[in-house]
Write a protein that holds these residues in place. Structure first.
Motif, PDB file in Angstrom:
ATOM      1  N   GLY A  93     -26.972 -67.338   5.260  1.00 11.04           N
ATOM      2  CA  GLY A  93     -26.815 -65.887   5.356  1.00 11.04           C
ATOM      3  C   GLY A  93     -27.716 -65.261   6.150  1.00 11.04           C
ATOM      4  N   ALA A 118     -28.459 -65.621   1.045  1.00 10.46           N
ATOM      5  CA  ALA A 118     -27.633 -65.927  -0.343  1.00 10.46           C
ATOM      6  C   ALA A 118     -28.559 -66.773  -1.510  1.00 10.46           C
ATOM      7  N   SER A 125     -25.259 -66.081  -5.153  1.00  8.04           N
ATOM      8  CA  SER A 125     -24.045 -66.039  -4.893  1.00  8.04           C
ATOM      9  C   SER A 125     -23.817 -65.719  -3.574  1.00  8.04           C
ATOM     10  N   ASP A 126     -22.579 -66.202  -2.755  1.00 13.25           N
ATOM     11  CA  ASP A 126     -22.476 -65.829  -1.352  1.00 13.25           C
ATOM     12  C   ASP A 126     -21.219 -64.655  -1.688  1.00 13.25           C
ATOM     13  N   THR A 141     -26.463 -60.742  -4.628  1.00 16.39           N
ATOM     14  CA  THR A 141     -26.731 -61.971  -3.956  1.00 16.39           C
ATOM     15  C   THR A 141     -28.275 -62.377  -4.459  1.00 16.39           C
ATOM     16  N   GLN A 142     -28.944 -61.573  -4.731  1.00 15.54           N
ATOM     17  CA  GLN A 142     -30.455 -61.951  -4.992  1.00 15.54           C
ATOM     18  C   GLN A 142     -30.958 -61.782  -6.570  1.00 15.54           C
ATOM     19  N   SER A 187     -16.965 -66.588  -3.813  1.00 18.15           N
ATOM     20  CA  SER A 187     -17.220 -65.121  -3.283  1.00 18.15           C
ATOM     21  C   SER A 187     -16.877 -64.063  -4.019  1.00 18.15           C
TER      22      SER A 187
END
Ligand SMILES: [Zn+2]
Ligand SMILES: [Zn+2]
Length: 187
Positions: free
Chosen positions: A69, A76, A79-80, A97-98, A110
């Motif tokens: 990413g 990511a 999670s992406d 994501t973080q 996703s």
């Protein structure tokens, strides 16, 4: 000490992304009772607590330069996200994501979005769980129709969905309009 609350992942114990296990977190070094069980797209900590995910410490400490990413300016971590709608602010993507526990899936998971925001992840779901969420089932049927599946094929597929096996669906709920949403994957 109270466990942190995640807007986009309200119950990581129920979803299977965390377990009640006494451990010493590799990031903060504190003895904790709840241990993260989901994916980490970076250095693999021996043990990780939810506090470190919530505070952002885990993504700072575990991130690997040049990880996934980077093109989007953000690696990511848990999670992406793919195909984020234009009306979703960057800060939401950053939080998901973080600083939000991810979840294990057979394929790359996703996150789902609705009403200009990230949706709350509730957990993996099989057909039985989905029956209580007709909108989520309708969403899966539409998805399949778009991919050109025949209705009979789709119904057969939906009935095979299993919470712990494969294929599995992933259940989300919109934080604004309360609609149930689902994605699915196959091993
Ligand atoms: Zn920690
Ligand atoms: Zn909505």
């Amino acid at each position: 000490m109270a466990e942190p609350i995640f807007r986009y992942h309200p119950d990581p114990l129920a979803s299977g992304s965390a377990s009640r296990t006494d451990h010493v977190c590799s990031v903060c070094g504190v003895e904790r009772q709840i241990r993260y069980q989901g994916p980490v797209y970076g250095e693999q900590p021996e043990s990780l607590c939810l506090h470190c995910i919530h505070s952002g410490a885990a993504s700072r400490v575990l991130s690997v330069p040049g990880g996934d990413g980077e093109d989007s300016g953000m690696a990511a971590m848990f999670s992406d996200v793919l195909g984020v709608p234009d009306d979703v602010p960057f800060s939401v993507v950053e939080e998901i994501t973080q600083r939000t526990p991810g979840f294990a899936s057979w394929q790359q998971e996703s996150w789902l979005f609705h009403c200009g925001d990230g949706a709350a992840f509730l957990g993996p779901a099989g057909y039985r769980e989905l029956e209580a969420h007709p909108e989520a089932l309708a969403m899966l049927r539409e998805d399949h129709q778009r991919y050109g599946w025949a209705p009979a094929e789709t119904e057969q597929f939906l009935r095979q969905l299993d919470r712990t096996g494969e294929p599995t669906a992933y259940l989300f709920r919109c934080l604004h309009c309360n609609t149930s949403l689902a994605s699915w994957d196959m091993g």
